[in-house]
Structure formats: structure tokens, C-alpha cells
Design a protein around this motif. Structure first.
Motif, PDB file in Angstrom:
ATOM      1  N   SER A 262       3.595   6.098  -4.070  1.00 15.64           N
ATOM      2  CA  SER A 262       2.158   6.097  -3.748  1.00 15.64           C
ATOM      3  C   SER A 262       1.650   4.697  -4.061  1.00 15.64           C
ATOM      4  N   PHE A 263       1.815   3.781  -3.111  1.00 12.05           N
ATOM      5  CA  PHE A 263       1.576   2.372  -3.405  1.00 12.05           C
ATOM      6  C   PHE A 263       0.086   2.055  -3.391  1.00 12.05           C
ATOM      7  N   THR A 290      -1.292   4.114  -0.090  1.00 11.74           N
ATOM      8  CA  THR A 290      -0.479   4.509   1.059  1.00 11.74           C
ATOM      9  C   THR A 290       0.869   5.018   0.591  1.00 11.74           C
ATOM     10  N   LEU A 291       1.378   6.035   1.260  1.00 13.67           N
ATOM     11  CA  LEU A 291       2.669   6.616   0.923  1.00 13.67           C
ATOM     12  C   LEU A 291       3.787   5.808   1.571  1.00 13.67           C
ATOM     13  N   ASP A 314       2.848   2.092  -8.408  1.00 13.63           N
ATOM     14  CA  ASP A 314       3.052   3.405  -7.816  1.00 13.63           C
ATOM     15  C   ASP A 314       2.039   4.307  -8.516  1.00 13.63           C
ATOM     16  N   HIS A 315       1.081   4.858  -7.751  1.00 12.53           N
ATOM     17  CA  HIS A 315       0.000   5.622  -8.379  1.00 12.53           C
ATOM     18  C   HIS A 315       0.415   7.028  -8.792  1.00 12.53           C
ATOM     19  N   SER A 316       1.672   7.388  -8.651  1.00 14.46           N
ATOM     20  CA  SER A 316       2.218   8.463  -9.483  1.00 14.46           C
ATOM     21  C   SER A 316       2.359   7.795 -10.843  1.00 14.46           C
ATOM     22  N   GLY A 324       7.994   1.501 -15.250  1.00 17.72           N
ATOM     23  CA  GLY A 324       8.162   0.131 -14.779  1.00 17.72           C
ATOM     24  C   GLY A 324       7.651  -0.212 -13.405  1.00 17.72           C
ATOM     25  N   ALA A 325       7.073   0.754 -12.653  1.00 18.25           N
ATOM     26  CA  ALA A 325       6.594   0.453 -11.292  1.00 18.25           C
ATOM     27  C   ALA A 325       5.251  -0.257 -11.365  1.00 18.25           C
ATOM     28  N   LEU A 326       5.304  -1.509 -11.819  1.00 22.12           N
ATOM     29  CA  LEU A 326       4.102  -2.271 -12.122  1.00 22.12           C
ATOM     30  C   LEU A 326       4.332  -3.738 -11.786  1.00 22.12           C
TER      31      LEU A 326
END
Length: 353
Positions: A262-263, A290-291, A314-316, A324-326
Motif C-alpha cells: 500500500s504505497f 496506491t496498491l 507501505d501504509h500497512s 523496514g518499509a520506510l
């Protein structure tokens, strides 16, 4: 086929630095295999987050792309090491940029130092296995094939050697952009961001060399969800940058192998989004998140209108804050009080991104 002079691509390394990329430009042509008389050019390749420049040459060409698959130790997080399986020595693999109508020749070599067979499946290919059916290569072997780039778009490529999830989970993925005939609208800055998951035996941030945990992979329970192959690859010195008033385009891929991304960019709104990187219609406007499916991609554009530090996530959101999705987009320039200004600053804690 004879090989001519060697051309070393300009490679900007950020994120997981594991090696370099070499491309060969052939002087000779296989006339029998050639669908049309085309000039040969070396592929434009860069490693994340850099993006090759737009395709400015007149007409189509035979584009030569040479990649080597390697298995090398690198840094996954501070104090955490991992044996990455790679294209060209980086996670993600090099960004490839061509134009619709080009004939693309893929030359793949599996390093003699590899312990496993490898291959390549490009989602831009119309052909058996996306090329994987003819590039199953043992250590030290080489293979090649050509395909015509029929459809514009931004496509994932990855290894497709059994066990396919294991090869992808170890870092074997990247992006290939097939520009439309007239190219994309020009913007000020372009960057390459690709999400991927790592399934380590140790818990998140457990130190030392971490092996893959097959049970976690099957259960879809990653310890790390990161951008560009490493926790923190797009922070600090690795942050992507722009100036107030510039338009930024992000080519966003998701290697997976399992999770949908979920970017989102915190503090920005996407002026234009090409969902699933589709170029057959006008982009969507004014999009917050956006997915990006596993094995898919998206193109997002935004005009940055205020200075500051903007987080790519990633907004999950647990994946961003814990796994780490940052990443960071640093925007420089004068304050814009007509758009954003502080009235009474908060004093508690360090939140708010």
C-alpha cells in the motif's frame, strides 16, 4: 555471436551495494534471427534508486542487456547480514529502460561461484516463461534470447527457477521500463523504489548472518519488508531528494514474493498515478495511496510544493515502522506559508514522522 568492445554501464549504487554491472555491445549481427535491420545499442542500466535517462534516440534499436546472477553476502540491517541472490550484484537488480518496438536481447550468465541454478522471467516478454523457459542456467553457464517489446509499461523481472519463491525472497527481482513510442512526459526527477520481503530464521534485527526460513516464507510471515534490499536504504545519505516546485516521478515495484504493498508518501498527494503501471489510458489524479501487487508495479508523480522530510511507506503501517518499509524524500527550498505553516508547535514526543 562475436562480442565487440566492452561497455561498462554507469551504475549509481545505493541501498545494498553488492557489485557492478557490465553490458556488452555486439559489433556483429545474427542476420537469420534479425526481424529487421536495427542498430545495436547498449542497454541503459542503473541500480536503485537511480533511473536511466529517457530514451532519446531516433527510431527503434536492438538493445543488448547483459546480466550476471550472483550469490553474495551483504547487509540487510544494522548488524544483520544475509546471503543475497542477485541480478548484477544489487537488490533490486538494475533498472532497464527501452522503448516500445525495440528488440531486446537478454544475455544472462550465472556466476561460476553460484551454488544454485538461476534464470530470468521478464513480465515485459511475450514468450515462453517470459524468457525463463530458455534461461535455466547452472553455475558458470550462459544463455541468451531476444524479444520484441510490444507493450509499453513498467514491468517486474525475477528469477523463475524452482523453488521460485525462494529465489525471489532472496532478492532476485528488478524493473524494466518499456517507454511508449513518444516517451513519458518529462519531469524534474525520477527514482527507482522496489519493495521486497525477507524471511530470516532470526527475529527482526537479530544480529549475525541470517539464513532463509522456509516455513516463514510458506506462511507469508516476513521478518523484513524493505525498500531497495535493505532496512534504511532510502534514509540518511540514501534518501531521495528534490527541490520545492519540482515534479518527482517514482517507479515503484514490488518483488514480493507474497505481500501487496500500500504505497504512500506521508505529507504528499500523488498528482498522477499509473495504477499497475498501465499506460493505455490517462493516469488517475489526486491519489493518496496506491496498491502495488506482488510481481507488479506502479508509476506515481507529485509536484513537491513545501520543503521538509516526507516518508515513503507501505501504509500497512507495521511494515514501515517495525519491518523496514520506510524511505525518505528530502525536499529543499523556501518555506511556503500559503500552503503549510506552523501556528502552535507541539511539545510532546518525537512522532509525526
Amino acid at each position: 555471436m562475436k562480442r565487440g568492445r566492452v561497455v561498462v554501464a554507469a551504475v549509481v549504487m545505493a541501498g545494498t551495494l553488492l557489485g557492478s554491472v557490465v553490458v556488452w555491445q555486439s559489433q556483429a549481427r545474427d542476420k537469420a534471427a534479425e526481424p529487421a535491420e536495427l542498430p545495436e545499442v547498449a542497454a541503459m542500466l542503473t541500480s536503485a534508486p537511480a533511473v536511466p535517462p529517457p530514451v532519446d534516440r531516433p527510431g527503434n534499436a536492438r538493445v543488448i542487456v547483459s546480466l550476471e546472477t550472483t550469490e553474495v553476502k551483504g547487509v540487510l540491517a544494522d548488524g544483520v547480514h544475509y546471503t543475497f541472490w542477485t541480478f548484477g550484484g544489487t537488490v533490486p537488480g538494475p533498472f532497464v529502460r527501452v522503448r516500445v518496438g525495440d528488440v531486446v536481447q537478454i544475455r544472462l550468465k550465472n556466476s561460476a561461484k553460484s551454488a544454485h541454478p538461476h534464470s530470468i522471467d521478464l513480465h515485459a516478454v511475450t514468450g515462453p516463461g517470459g524468457g525463463a523457459a530458455v534461461t535455466q542456467l547452472g553455475p558458470g553457464q550462459e544463455g541468451a534470447f531476444e524479444f520484441k517489446a510490444l507493450n509499453p509499461g513498467l514491468y517486474v523481472y525475477h528469477c523463475a527457477t524452482p523453488s521460485v519463491p525462494e529465489h525471489i525472497a532472496n532478492g532476485m527481482y528488478g524493473l524494466i521500463l518499456v517507454e511508449p513510442e513518444k516517451g513519458l512526459p518529462r519531469v524534474d526527477r525520477e527514482y527507482y523504489v522496489m519493495q521486497g520481503e525477507f524471511y530470516t530464521k532470526g527475529k527482526t534485527l537479530a544480529p549475525g548472518l541470517q539464513p532463509l526460513d522456509a516455513a516463514k516464507l510458506t506462511a507469508e510471515r516476513p521478518e523484513y519488508v524493505v525498500f531497495n534490499g535493505k532496512m534504511g536504504a532510502l534514509t540518511g545519505d540514501g534518501a531521495v531528494r528534490a527541490n520545492v516546485g519540482e515534479t518527482v516521478r517514482l517507479f515503484v515495484g514490488n518483488g514480493g514474493p507474497n505481500l501487496i504493498s500500500s504505497f504512500h508518501v506521508i505529507g504528499e498527494i500523488f498528482d498522477a498515478v499509473y495504477p499497475e503501471a498501465a499506460m493505455g489510458e490517462a493516469p488517475r489524479r489526486n491519489v493518496q495511496t496506491t496498491l502495488v501487487p506482488a510481481g507488479g508495479a506502479a508509476i506515481v508523480e507529485m509536484k513537491v510544493q513545501t520543503p521538509g522530510r516526507f516518508l515513503l511507506v507501505d501504509h500497512s503501517i507495521v511494515r514501515a515502522m517495525e519491518k523496514g518499509a520506510l524511505g525518505v524524500l528530502e525536499v529543499a527550498g523556501a518555506e511556503q506559508p500559503g500552503i503549510f505553516k506552523t501556528l502552535v508547535p507541539g511539545t510532546h514526543g518525537t512522532g509525526g514522522h
